[in-house]
Design a protein around this motif. Structure first.
Motif, PDB file in Angstrom:
ATOM      1  N   VAL A 213       0.860  -1.182   0.000  1.00 39.25           N
ATOM      2  CA  VAL A 213       0.000   0.000   0.000  1.00 39.25           C
ATOM      3  C   VAL A 213       0.897   1.233   0.000  1.00 39.25           C
ATOM      4  CG1 VAL A 213      -1.749   1.284   1.299  1.00 39.25           C
ATOM      5  CG2 VAL A 213      -1.809  -1.211   1.272  1.00 39.25           C
ATOM      6  N   GLU A 214       0.517   2.255  -0.739  1.00 43.03           N
ATOM      7  CA  GLU A 214       1.292   3.489  -0.800  1.00 43.03           C
ATOM      8  C   GLU A 214       1.194   4.270   0.509  1.00 43.03           C
ATOM      9  OE1 GLU A 214       3.269   4.383  -3.300  1.00 43.03           O
ATOM     10  OE2 GLU A 214       2.733   2.532  -4.363  1.00 43.03           O
ATOM     11  N   ASP A 215       2.182   5.124   0.746  1.00 38.29           N
ATOM     12  CA  ASP A 215       2.130   6.027   1.891  1.00 38.29           C
ATOM     13  C   ASP A 215       0.875   6.903   1.805  1.00 38.29           C
ATOM     14  OD1 ASP A 215       4.605   5.006   2.400  1.00 38.29           O
ATOM     15  OD2 ASP A 215       5.707   6.883   2.217  1.00 38.29           O
ATOM     16  N   GLY A 216       0.228   7.111   2.951  1.00 40.67           N
ATOM     17  CA  GLY A 216      -0.873   8.054   3.019  1.00 40.67           C
ATOM     18  C   GLY A 216      -2.048   7.722   2.129  1.00 40.67           C
ATOM     19  N   GLU A 217      -2.365   6.443   1.965  1.00 42.78           N
ATOM     20  CA  GLU A 217      -3.430   6.038   1.048  1.00 42.78           C
ATOM     21  C   GLU A 217      -4.751   5.760   1.751  1.00 42.78           C
ATOM     22  OE1 GLU A 217      -4.165   2.608  -2.407  1.00 42.78           O
ATOM     23  OE2 GLU A 217      -2.222   2.763  -1.394  1.00 42.78           O
ATOM     24  N   MET A 218      -4.724   5.452   3.043  1.00 45.04           N
ATOM     25  CA  MET A 218      -5.901   4.925   3.733  1.00 45.04           C
ATOM     26  C   MET A 218      -6.534   5.934   4.695  1.00 45.04           C
ATOM     27  SD  MET A 218      -6.426   1.935   2.587  1.00 45.04           S
ATOM     28  CE  MET A 218      -5.550   0.916   1.391  1.00 45.04           C
ATOM     29  N   ASP A 219      -7.868   5.919   4.721  1.00 44.48           N
ATOM     30  CA  ASP A 219      -8.619   6.711   5.699  1.00 44.48           C
ATOM     31  C   ASP A 219      -8.777   5.964   7.019  1.00 44.48           C
ATOM     32  OD1 ASP A 219      -9.713   9.050   3.972  1.00 44.48           O
ATOM     33  OD2 ASP A 219     -10.182   7.265   2.804  1.00 44.48           O
ATOM     34  N   LEU A 220      -8.828   4.626   6.937  1.00 42.71           N
ATOM     35  CA  LEU A 220      -9.026   3.801   8.125  1.00 42.71           C
ATOM     36  C   LEU A 220      -8.218   2.519   7.982  1.00 42.71           C
ATOM     37  CD1 LEU A 220     -10.596   3.074  10.777  1.00 42.71           C
ATOM     38  CD2 LEU A 220     -12.324   2.020   9.294  1.00 42.71           C
ATOM     39  N   VAL A 221      -7.513   2.149   9.054  1.00 44.28           N
ATOM     40  CA  VAL A 221      -6.768   0.885   9.101  1.00 44.28           C
ATOM     41  C   VAL A 221      -7.143   0.172  10.389  1.00 44.28           C
ATOM     42  CG1 VAL A 221      -4.496  -0.217   9.146  1.00 44.28           C
ATOM     43  CG2 VAL A 221      -4.843   1.850   7.780  1.00 44.28           C
ATOM     44  N   THR A 222      -7.410  -1.129  10.309  1.00 45.88           N
ATOM     45  CA  THR A 222      -7.662  -1.933  11.498  1.00 45.88           C
ATOM     46  C   THR A 222      -6.618  -3.039  11.604  1.00 45.88           C
ATOM     47  OG1 THR A 222      -9.255  -3.282  10.252  1.00 45.88           O
ATOM     48  CG2 THR A 222     -10.140  -1.495  11.595  1.00 45.88           C
ATOM     49  N   GLU A 239       4.279   0.349  10.510  1.00 47.84           N
ATOM     50  CA  GLU A 239       4.009   0.137   9.098  1.00 47.84           C
ATOM     51  C   GLU A 239       2.541   0.429   8.775  1.00 47.84           C
ATOM     52  OE1 GLU A 239       4.499  -1.301   5.012  1.00 47.84           O
ATOM     53  OE2 GLU A 239       5.542  -0.073   6.500  1.00 47.84           O
ATOM     54  N   ALA A 240       1.626   0.024   9.658  1.00 44.67           N
ATOM     55  CA  ALA A 240       0.204   0.319   9.445  1.00 44.67           C
ATOM     56  C   ALA A 240      -0.042   1.823   9.453  1.00 44.67           C
ATOM     57  CB  ALA A 240      -0.638  -0.371  10.510  1.00 44.67           C
ATOM     58  N   ALA A 241       0.600   2.539  10.377  1.00 48.84           N
ATOM     59  CA  ALA A 241       0.420   3.988  10.472  1.00 48.84           C
ATOM     60  C   ALA A 241       0.926   4.697   9.220  1.00 48.84           C
ATOM     61  CB  ALA A 241       1.135   4.516  11.711  1.00 48.84           C
ATOM     62  N   ARG A 242       1.963   4.148   8.595  1.00 49.96           N
ATOM     63  CA  ARG A 242       2.526   4.736   7.378  1.00 49.96           C
ATOM     64  C   ARG A 242       1.479   4.905   6.292  1.00 49.96           C
ATOM     65  NH1 ARG A 242       3.644   2.696   2.633  1.00 49.96           N
ATOM     66  NH2 ARG A 242       3.334   0.539   3.294  1.00 49.96           N
ATOM     67  N   THR A 243       0.506   4.009   6.240  1.00 46.76           N
ATOM     68  CA  THR A 243      -0.467   4.003   5.149  1.00 46.76           C
ATOM     69  C   THR A 243      -1.604   5.003   5.354  1.00 46.76           C
ATOM     70  OG1 THR A 243      -1.949   2.305   6.089  1.00 46.76           O
ATOM     71  CG2 THR A 243       0.011   1.534   4.893  1.00 46.76           C
ATOM     72  N   LEU A 244      -1.659   5.671   6.518  1.00 45.59           N
ATOM     73  CA  LEU A 244      -2.779   6.557   6.827  1.00 45.59           C
ATOM     74  C   LEU A 244      -2.651   7.909   6.143  1.00 45.59           C
ATOM     75  CD1 LEU A 244      -3.275   5.997  10.654  1.00 45.59           C
ATOM     76  CD2 LEU A 244      -4.857   5.308   8.841  1.00 45.59           C
ATOM     77  N   LYS A 245      -3.778   8.406   5.659  1.00 44.89           N
ATOM     78  CA  LYS A 245      -3.865   9.787   5.196  1.00 44.89           C
ATOM     79  C   LYS A 245      -3.826  10.719   6.411  1.00 44.89           C
ATOM     80  CE  LYS A 245      -7.047   8.838   1.333  1.00 44.89           C
ATOM     81  NZ  LYS A 245      -8.418   9.122   0.823  1.00 44.89           N
TER      82      LYS A 245
END
Length: 342
Positions: A213-222, A239-245
């Motif tokens: 997943v790209e950096d800053g791609e997700m609105d919500l991660v669980t 790593e999960a936090a990396r993907t958050l917008k």
């Protein structure tokens, strides 16, 4: 389309009967080349050649899981817009299309039967763990409450297992993605999503320490009941936090500290729960703020022995998602491929 040339390339790629049939099928389900040959009754080289042309025109996406390669309709960009438009124009009562869909249902039924057999073979062990804590719908209600009424365009479930949380959030998100390393669990998740008719959520094989997943791609991660299987849970959260917008939320579910040592040997638990401040500290180190936790103890009168904690963290609205220096190098799977998941 972004350019006239791209539009013409996409139209040219789709302007062939078999390729239009492929677009119609892959709008319904992600399928392997073998499954597509069974449906189309054509040779594998021929089907593969058509798929290659459609992928080159950005109408389809291709992704690998072990020795299998899956295809599905593109879900973003100009190619996705054109592909969906073309599928909408295909007559639903066309005899060839109806025959293809009938064969697709047979493929889905066989897939669901295999997934059910795997799930049944492990159900006793999963049920034993689930009996140790409060009913899962209570946890799911808390997760839905914590995510609030914000618009959720992109959702990621890390260590998705059976895909249960994708089902829970399907009506709240535009696009959902579940990541897991186990092909067996991914098969169960796909069967569950198809059974529920959920088309906006998909699953992929991937390493939770190196998410596709790209950096800053997700609105919500669980991250639901995953961390206790890991050698480096802090690295997984980073790593999960990396993907958050900016403004995106990370919700983490796991057990409070306990002494059920049999879970180490019988179920590959590496950690016997986490203190509230331990995971809260890791979330802050990953650059998240507004960190909080909800405690869900066993219900009175039940035989459950484990308290579930749900943590929430938010990436600052003015921040940008990024890899931090704490992020570990990619590593092999570190959780049990037979865990229940969500």
């Amino acid at each position: 389309m972004e350019t006239v040339e791209q539009l013409l390339a996409g139209l040219k790629a789709a302007a062939e009967p078999t390729r239009l049939r492929l677009l119609t099928l892959l709008a319904e389900s992600e399928l392997t080349v073998t499954e597509l040959t069974q449906i189309l009754r054509q040779s594998q080289p021929r089907v593969s050649r058509h798929l290659k042309l459609l992928c080159e025109a950005s109408l389809l996406e291709r992704f690998r899981e072990g020795s299998w390669v899956f295809y599905r309709l593109a879900d973003r960009g100009a190619g996705a817009q054109l592909a969906n438009m073309l599928v909408e124009l295909v007559p639903e009562n066309d005899a060839v299309v109806l025959r293809d869909i009938e064969r697709l249902e047979a493929v889905r039924a066989a897939r669901a039967e295999r997934a059910s057999a795997y799930f049944s073979a492990n159900a006793a062990e999963w049920d034993r763990i689930r009996a140790l804590y409060l009913p899962e719908d209570r946890v799911e209600d808390v997760l839905l409450d914590l995510c609030g009424a914000k618009s959720i365009e992109r959702y990621l479930d890390v260590g998705t297992g059976t895909g249960r949380l994708l089902e829970v959030f399907a009506t709240r998100v535009q696009r959902g993605l579940g990541i897991d390393m186990s092909p067996e669990m991914l098969a169960v998740a796909r069967a569950n999503l198809e059974r529920e008719g959920i088309a906006n959520c998909h699953v992929r094989q991937g390493d939770l320490f190196d998410l596709p997943v790209e950096d800053g791609e997700m609105d919500l991660v669980t991250v639901n009941l995953v961390l206790h299987y890991l050698d480096d849970p802090a690295g997984a959260l980073n790593e999960a936090a990396r993907t958050l917008k900016p403004g995106g939320q990370l919700l983490v579910v796991d057990f409070a500290p306990h002494e059920l040592d049999f879970l180490r040997d019988a179920h590959a638990h590496r950690r016997l729960g986490f203190a509230e401040q331990e995971i809260a500290g890791w979330l802050k180190q990953a650059g998240l703020q507004s960190v909080s936790a909800v405690s869900l103890p066993p219900e009175p009168g039940s035989d459950a022995q484990l308290t579930v904690l749900v943590w929430r963290g938010e990436r600052p609205a003015t921040d940008t998602a990024r890899r931090t220096s704490a992020a570990p190098a990619p590593r092999p799977l570190a959780w049990s491929p037979c865990r229940y998941g969500a």
